[in-house]
Motif scaffolding. Structure first.
Motif: not given
Lengths: 189, 189
Positions: A73, A76-78, A80-81, A162, A171
Motif C-alpha cells: 500500500q 499505491v501512487k507509483e 497507479d502512475y 491491494m 484501490y
C-alpha cells in the motif's frame, strides 16, 4: 432481489499487477494490469491481459518474458502512475525513482522496492477481443526477507497488497483473515 | 534483501470464484476456483482454470457455459465446502442448502444467495499444464439490489467479498479503500 447490470467486468477481487518488461534495447518499462491472475499449478503459471497498443505488448513480443510485481500500500501512487502513463512516451522508472533490477531467471526487470516479484516466461497467447491474453510460466518468485512470516513465506499482513475495485476505480486494502480454507467447509462436508 | 522461493504461485490477491455449471441432465454443481480473473474488456470476459478431472470440466464441455458467483464473508463455509467436496460424489447444492437458479442468459445455474453472479459463455480454452484455462464471455452480471451503492452498482463494502491467500490457505477480507485509481498517480505524472 437480483438486478441485471448487463455485460460488466464487476468482479471482486482483481489484482494490482505491475508488469515489468524490457524493450529490445534493454530499456525497462512497467504497466499496471488488473486483468489477470493465477492460471496453473503444474507448471505454476499466471496470466495477464494486455492491449496490443501498449509498450508492454511490444516488449513481451521482443523478449518472451515479463515480471509481475506486487506493490504494498505504501506504493499505491507509483502503482497507479504505472497505469496512467504510457511507456511509449515516458520513462516510468525515471519518473517514479523505482529501481528495475534485471531478473536473474528471465529477460525482464524486477521492481526492487516492491515486496513480491514473479519472473515469467511466455507460455502462450490468445486473443480475447481487444486484449491479448498472455500465459506466463512462473520461473521464480522472490520476496523481501523482512516481508516473510515465521515459515519464510510471503506474509500478506506485512506485504499489505491491494486489490483494484473495477466498479469504483478504488484501490482497496486486503485485511483480516476470515477463515481457513480446506477446513471451514469441513463442517458442511 | 530479496529471497528466491522457486516457482511458486504466491500471488496476491487471488479470488474466491464459485463456478456454477449444469451437467447434461441439468443437475447443478459448483466448485471453488482461486485460479482465474478478468481477462478482457470488449467483450467483457473472465477466465478460470479447472483440472480435467473435475465434474465442472465435464459440465462446461457439455453446456459451453458457466457462472461465476462471488460469495460474501457470511458464506465462507459454503464457499470452502465447494472447494473440498467433489461433484462426482456429492450433491453440493443439497448439502449446502444453497439455491441454484437457472441463468436467464446461459445454460448454467446462478447461486441465488450469493450477492454477485456473472453469467458466461465459453469463448476459448487453452491447456496450461495440469489445468485447462477457460475464457468466458460475460453475458450478464447480476447483483443483489440491497448490495448496491447510491449509483446502483455493486458495493464492495456491502458485498464483503474475500480473497484466497495461496500461501497460508486463508480466506482474507477485503477492507478499506487505500486510494483512487487513475488519480493518485497523477501526482507523479
Amino acid at each position: 432481489m437480483k438486478k441485471s447490470l448487463g455485460a460488466k467486468t464487476y468482479v471482486f477481487p482483481t489484482p494490482v499487477f505491475i508488469v515489468g518488461t524490457y524493450d529490445e534495447d534493454g530499456k525497462p518499462n512497467a504497466m499496471n494490469a488488473a486483468w489477470g491472475g493465477v492460471c496453473g499449478s503444474d507448471p505454476p503459471a499466471l496470466c495477464i491481459s494486455v492491449r496490443p497498443s501498449r509498450k508492454t505488448m511490444d516488449n513481451i513480443k521482443a523478449t518472451g518474458a515479463f515480471t509481475v510485481n506486487i506493490p504494498g500500500q505504501e506504493h499505491v501512487k507509483e502503482a497507479d502512475y504505472f497505469g496512467i502513463a504510457s511507456g511509449h512516451k515516458e520513462d516510468k522508472f525515471k519518473k517514479t525513482g523505482l529501481t528495475p533490477v534485471k531478473g536473474d531467471k528471465v529477460n525482464a526487470p524486477v521492481i526492487d522496492e516492491f515486496p513480491l516479484n514473479i519472473q515469467c516466461e511466455v507460455m502462450g497467447m490468445m486473443d480475447v477481443g481487444e486484449h491479448i491474453h498472455i500465459v506466463g510460466k512462473i520461473i521464480d518468485t522472490m520476496v523481501d526477507e523482512e516481508k516473510t512470516d515465521e515459515n519464510g513465506v510471503p506474509d500478506i499482513k506485512k506485504i499489505k497488497p491491494m486489490t483494484y475495485n473495477t466498479v469504483t476505480n478504488d484501490y482497496e486494502a486486503i485485511g483480516n483473515t476470515v477463515a481457513k480454507a480446506f477446513r471451514s467447509g469441513l463442517e458442511i462436508k
